[in-house]
Scaffold this motif. Structure first.
Motif, PDB file in Angstrom:
ATOM      1  N   VAL A  73      12.110 -10.649   5.789  1.00  0.00           N
ATOM      2  CA  VAL A  73      12.078 -10.231   4.388  1.00  0.00           C
ATOM      3  C   VAL A  73      10.637 -10.092   3.897  1.00  0.00           C
ATOM      4  N   LYS A  74       9.795 -11.082   4.187  1.00  0.00           N
ATOM      5  CA  LYS A  74       8.418 -11.067   3.695  1.00  0.00           C
ATOM      6  C   LYS A  74       7.429 -10.532   4.726  1.00  0.00           C
ATOM      7  N   ASN A  75       7.805 -10.501   5.998  1.00  0.00           N
ATOM      8  CA  ASN A  75       6.931 -10.050   7.088  1.00  0.00           C
ATOM      9  C   ASN A  75       5.590 -10.783   7.068  1.00  0.00           C
ATOM     10  N   ALA A  76       5.653 -12.084   6.914  1.00  0.00           N
ATOM     11  CA  ALA A  76       4.436 -12.894   6.803  1.00  0.00           C
ATOM     12  C   ALA A  76       3.609 -12.845   8.086  1.00  0.00           C
ATOM     13  N   ASP A  77       4.264 -12.904   9.242  1.00  0.00           N
ATOM     14  CA  ASP A  77       3.520 -12.874  10.503  1.00  0.00           C
ATOM     15  C   ASP A  77       2.783 -11.554  10.677  1.00  0.00           C
ATOM     16  N   LYS A  79       1.745  -9.558   8.278  1.00  0.00           N
ATOM     17  CA  LYS A  79       0.645  -9.492   7.306  1.00  0.00           C
ATOM     18  C   LYS A  79      -0.546 -10.314   7.781  1.00  0.00           C
ATOM     19  N   ILE A  80      -0.272 -11.518   8.292  1.00  0.00           N
ATOM     20  CA  ILE A  80      -1.353 -12.377   8.806  1.00  0.00           C
ATOM     21  C   ILE A  80      -2.033 -11.699   9.989  1.00  0.00           C
ATOM     22  N   HIS A  81      -1.235 -11.085  10.852  1.00  0.00           N
ATOM     23  CA  HIS A  81      -1.785 -10.388  12.015  1.00  0.00           C
ATOM     24  C   HIS A  81      -2.710  -9.254  11.572  1.00  0.00           C
ATOM     25  N   ALA A  82      -2.255  -8.456  10.628  1.00  0.00           N
ATOM     26  CA  ALA A  82      -3.060  -7.320  10.164  1.00  0.00           C
ATOM     27  C   ALA A  82      -4.370  -7.791   9.520  1.00  0.00           C
ATOM     28  N   SER A  89      -8.646  -2.312   9.242  1.00  0.00           N
ATOM     29  CA  SER A  89      -7.467  -1.466   9.015  1.00  0.00           C
ATOM     30  C   SER A  89      -6.575  -2.108   7.970  1.00  0.00           C
ATOM     31  N   SER A  90      -5.810  -1.285   7.281  1.00  0.00           N
ATOM     32  CA  SER A  90      -4.888  -1.810   6.271  1.00  0.00           C
ATOM     33  C   SER A  90      -3.553  -2.177   6.924  1.00  0.00           C
ATOM     34  N   PHE A  91      -2.734  -2.885   6.153  1.00  0.00           N
ATOM     35  CA  PHE A  91      -1.401  -3.264   6.640  1.00  0.00           C
ATOM     36  C   PHE A  91      -0.565  -2.018   6.915  1.00  0.00           C
ATOM     37  N   ALA A  92      -0.708  -0.986   6.094  1.00  0.00           N
ATOM     38  CA  ALA A  92       0.055   0.246   6.258  1.00  0.00           C
ATOM     39  C   ALA A  92      -0.338   0.982   7.538  1.00  0.00           C
ATOM     40  N   GLU A  93      -1.617   0.872   7.923  1.00  0.00           N
ATOM     41  CA  GLU A  93      -2.052   1.511   9.177  1.00  0.00           C
ATOM     42  C   GLU A  93      -1.515   0.760  10.386  1.00  0.00           C
ATOM     43  N   CYS A  94      -1.453  -0.553  10.279  1.00  0.00           N
ATOM     44  CA  CYS A  94      -0.947  -1.350  11.417  1.00  0.00           C
ATOM     45  C   CYS A  94       0.574  -1.220  11.558  1.00  0.00           C
ATOM     46  N   PHE A  95       1.272  -1.282  10.442  1.00  0.00           N
ATOM     47  CA  PHE A  95       2.736  -1.261  10.447  1.00  0.00           C
ATOM     48  C   PHE A  95       3.243  -0.189   9.483  1.00  0.00           C
ATOM     49  N   PRO A  96       3.217   1.086   9.874  1.00  0.00           N
ATOM     50  CA  PRO A  96       3.634   2.142   8.945  1.00  0.00           C
ATOM     51  C   PRO A  96       5.138   2.123   8.632  1.00  0.00           C
ATOM     52  N   ASP A  97       5.937   1.535   9.504  1.00  0.00           N
ATOM     53  CA  ASP A  97       7.388   1.512   9.257  1.00  0.00           C
ATOM     54  C   ASP A  97       7.820   0.350   8.374  1.00  0.00           C
ATOM     55  N   LEU A  98       6.927  -0.513   7.952  1.00  0.00           N
ATOM     56  CA  LEU A  98       7.283  -1.666   7.100  1.00  0.00           C
ATOM     57  C   LEU A  98       6.894  -1.449   5.642  1.00  0.00           C
ATOM     58  N   GLN A  99       6.848  -0.250   5.192  1.00  0.00           N
ATOM     59  CA  GLN A  99       6.473   0.007   3.798  1.00  0.00           C
ATOM     60  C   GLN A  99       7.651  -0.107   2.885  1.00  0.00           C
TER      61      GLN A  99
END
Length: 99
Positions: A73-77, A79-82, A89-99
């Protein structure tokens, strides 16, 4: 009478003797044959495996380093990884499918 009172005790003893007949395992054998045929074809018929697959969390990968994470739900891991591994890089660049 089907029941007879025992001579020395108040317990009843059954006079009928149940004979166990040797019946073919028609349903079980047929099911086992179907399972073996499905296993050879690569089809999963095991209920536990299907339940685990249905309730498993989806995976997502970081597009930069290809490390996989479970989608929560929160994708904390993720976000911490990014933030820690890819600070430029931004979170959106690392994980584009989690927007």
């Amino acid at each position: 009478k089907f029941w007879r009172k025992g001579s020395s005790s108040a317990r009843y003893t059954c006079l009928l003797k149940f004979v166990v007949c040797r019946m073919p395992l028609g349903g079980k054998a047929l099911k086992k044959r179907e399972q073996n045929a499905n296993a050879k074809a690569g089809v999963v018929t095991d209920d536990q495996v299907l339940r685990k697959q249905a309730t498993a969390k989806a995976d997502t990968k970081c597009t930069i380093c290809m490390q996989s994470f479970k989608v929560t739900v929160k994708n904390a891991d993720a976000k911490i990884h990014a933030e820690s591994k890819h600070p430029k890089s931004s979170f959106a660049e690392c994980f584009p499918d989690l927007q």
